[in-house]
Design a protein around this motif. Structure first.
Motif, PDB file in Angstrom:
ATOM      1  N   GLU A 137      39.091  33.190  95.873  1.00  0.00           N
ATOM      2  CA  GLU A 137      40.546  33.242  95.768  1.00  0.00           C
ATOM      3  C   GLU A 137      41.048  34.681  95.839  1.00  0.00           C
ATOM      4  N   ASP A 138      40.232  35.628  95.384  1.00  0.00           N
ATOM      5  CA  ASP A 138      40.602  37.038  95.461  1.00  0.00           C
ATOM      6  C   ASP A 138      40.797  37.475  96.909  1.00  0.00           C
ATOM      7  N   ASP A 139      39.972  36.950  97.816  1.00  0.00           N
ATOM      8  CA  ASP A 139      40.117  37.290  99.228  1.00  0.00           C
ATOM      9  C   ASP A 139      41.478  36.853  99.749  1.00  0.00           C
ATOM     10  N   ALA A 140      41.930  35.698  99.346  1.00  0.00           N
ATOM     11  CA  ALA A 140      43.221  35.186  99.799  1.00  0.00           C
ATOM     12  C   ALA A 140      44.359  36.064  99.282  1.00  0.00           C
ATOM     13  N   ASP A 141      44.298  36.459  98.017  1.00  0.00           N
ATOM     14  CA  ASP A 141      45.335  37.321  97.450  1.00  0.00           C
ATOM     15  C   ASP A 141      45.385  38.664  98.164  1.00  0.00           C
ATOM     16  N   GLU A 142      44.220  39.221  98.438  1.00  0.00           N
ATOM     17  CA  GLU A 142      44.143  40.503  99.138  1.00  0.00           C
ATOM     18  C   GLU A 142      44.714  40.379 100.553  1.00  0.00           C
ATOM     19  N   LEU A 143      44.401  39.299 101.219  1.00  0.00           N
ATOM     20  CA  LEU A 143      44.904  39.073 102.572  1.00  0.00           C
ATOM     21  C   LEU A 143      46.422  38.975 102.583  1.00  0.00           C
ATOM     22  N   VAL A 144      46.995  38.266 101.634  1.00  0.00           N
ATOM     23  CA  VAL A 144      48.453  38.135 101.561  1.00  0.00           C
ATOM     24  C   VAL A 144      49.089  39.512 101.372  1.00  0.00           C
ATOM     25  N   GLN A 145      48.505  40.336 100.510  1.00  0.00           N
ATOM     26  CA  GLN A 145      49.035  41.685 100.288  1.00  0.00           C
ATOM     27  C   GLN A 145      48.949  42.525 101.567  1.00  0.00           C
ATOM     28  N   GLU A 146      47.840  42.444 102.273  1.00  0.00           N
ATOM     29  CA  GLU A 146      47.669  43.196 103.510  1.00  0.00           C
ATOM     30  C   GLU A 146      48.647  42.727 104.587  1.00  0.00           C
ATOM     31  N   LEU A 147      48.853  41.421 104.688  1.00  0.00           N
ATOM     32  CA  LEU A 147      49.800  40.893 105.668  1.00  0.00           C
ATOM     33  C   LEU A 147      51.230  41.325 105.353  1.00  0.00           C
ATOM     34  N   ASP A 148      51.603  41.282 104.075  1.00  0.00           N
ATOM     35  CA  ASP A 148      52.935  41.734 103.671  1.00  0.00           C
ATOM     36  C   ASP A 148      53.141  43.193 104.052  1.00  0.00           C
ATOM     37  N   LYS A 149      52.145  44.020 103.781  1.00  0.00           N
ATOM     38  CA  LYS A 149      52.227  45.446 104.114  1.00  0.00           C
ATOM     39  C   LYS A 149      52.367  45.635 105.621  1.00  0.00           C
ATOM     40  N   ALA A 150      51.551  44.923 106.399  1.00  0.00           N
ATOM     41  CA  ALA A 150      51.593  45.048 107.855  1.00  0.00           C
ATOM     42  C   ALA A 150      52.953  44.602 108.400  1.00  0.00           C
ATOM     43  N   MET A 151      53.504  43.537 107.839  1.00  0.00           N
ATOM     44  CA  MET A 151      54.803  43.044 108.304  1.00  0.00           C
ATOM     45  C   MET A 151      55.902  44.061 107.991  1.00  0.00           C
ATOM     46  N   ARG A 152      55.868  44.661 106.797  1.00  0.00           N
ATOM     47  CA  ARG A 152      56.867  45.675 106.444  1.00  0.00           C
ATOM     48  C   ARG A 152      56.759  46.884 107.371  1.00  0.00           C
ATOM     49  N   GLU A 153      55.526  47.336 107.627  1.00  0.00           N
ATOM     50  CA  GLU A 153      55.326  48.489 108.503  1.00  0.00           C
ATOM     51  C   GLU A 153      55.822  48.192 109.919  1.00  0.00           C
ATOM     52  N   ARG A 154      55.550  47.002 110.397  1.00  0.00           N
ATOM     53  CA  ARG A 154      55.997  46.642 111.752  1.00  0.00           C
ATOM     54  C   ARG A 154      57.514  46.566 111.806  1.00  0.00           C
ATOM     55  N   ALA A 155      58.141  46.003 110.776  1.00  0.00           N
ATOM     56  CA  ALA A 155      59.608  45.915 110.732  1.00  0.00           C
ATOM     57  C   ALA A 155      60.220  47.314 110.696  1.00  0.00           C
ATOM     58  N   GLU A 156      59.632  48.205 109.928  1.00  0.00           N
ATOM     59  CA  GLU A 156      60.116  49.588 109.866  1.00  0.00           C
ATOM     60  C   GLU A 156      59.962  50.268 111.222  1.00  0.00           C
ATOM     61  N   ASP A 157      58.839  50.048 111.872  1.00  0.00           N
ATOM     62  CA  ASP A 157      58.583  50.638 113.192  1.00  0.00           C
ATOM     63  C   ASP A 157      59.588  50.104 114.214  1.00  0.00           C
ATOM     64  N   ASP A 158      59.809  48.794 114.195  1.00  0.00           N
ATOM     65  CA  ASP A 158      60.779  48.188 115.120  1.00  0.00           C
ATOM     66  C   ASP A 158      62.185  48.727 114.851  1.00  0.00           C
ATOM     67  N   ALA A 159      62.549  48.878 113.573  1.00  0.00           N
ATOM     68  CA  ALA A 159      63.871  49.379 113.222  1.00  0.00           C
ATOM     69  C   ALA A 159      64.039  50.817 113.669  1.00  0.00           C
ATOM     70  N   SER A 160      63.000  51.638 113.539  1.00  0.00           N
ATOM     71  CA  SER A 160      63.107  53.038 113.954  1.00  0.00           C
ATOM     72  C   SER A 160      63.252  53.163 115.465  1.00  0.00           C
ATOM     73  N   LYS A 161      62.723  52.214 116.223  1.00  0.00           N
ATOM     74  CA  LYS A 161      62.851  52.253 117.669  1.00  0.00           C
ATOM     75  C   LYS A 161      64.268  51.911 118.116  1.00  0.00           C
ATOM     76  N   LEU A 162      65.006  51.195 117.268  1.00  0.00           N
ATOM     77  CA  LEU A 162      66.378  50.808 117.604  1.00  0.00           C
ATOM     78  C   LEU A 162      67.356  51.960 117.401  1.00  0.00           C
ATOM     79  N   HIS A 163      66.989  52.922 116.553  1.00  0.00           N
ATOM     80  CA  HIS A 163      67.924  54.025 116.239  1.00  0.00           C
ATOM     81  C   HIS A 163      67.656  55.212 117.074  1.00  0.00           C
TER      82      HIS A 163
END
Length: 68
Positions: A42-68
């Protein structure tokens, strides 16, 4: 090398995919769990969710910076 999504020739910029579209389709499959690496911990699943959340935030920030 053929694109693993649509089998067209891979583009250098998106390798191993042929386009951003196919790369995004693949990313979506990972994010929705269509692709999965089996684990009984179950620890693997929790870690994966945290990593995915981080990756999604980073991608959203990157996409937003390309718009400005």
């Amino acid at each position: 090398m053929a694109c693993p999504i649509c089998s067209k020739d891979a583009a250098e910029k998106y390798r191993p995919f042929c386009s951003k579209r196919c790369a995004d389709i693949d990313l979506g499959k990972w994010m929705t769990g269509a692709y999965a690496v089996p684990s009984e911990s179950e620890d693997d699943a929790d870690e994966l969710v945290q990593e995915l959340d981080k990756a999604m935030r980073e991608r959203a920030e990157d996409d937003a910076s390309k718009l400005h």
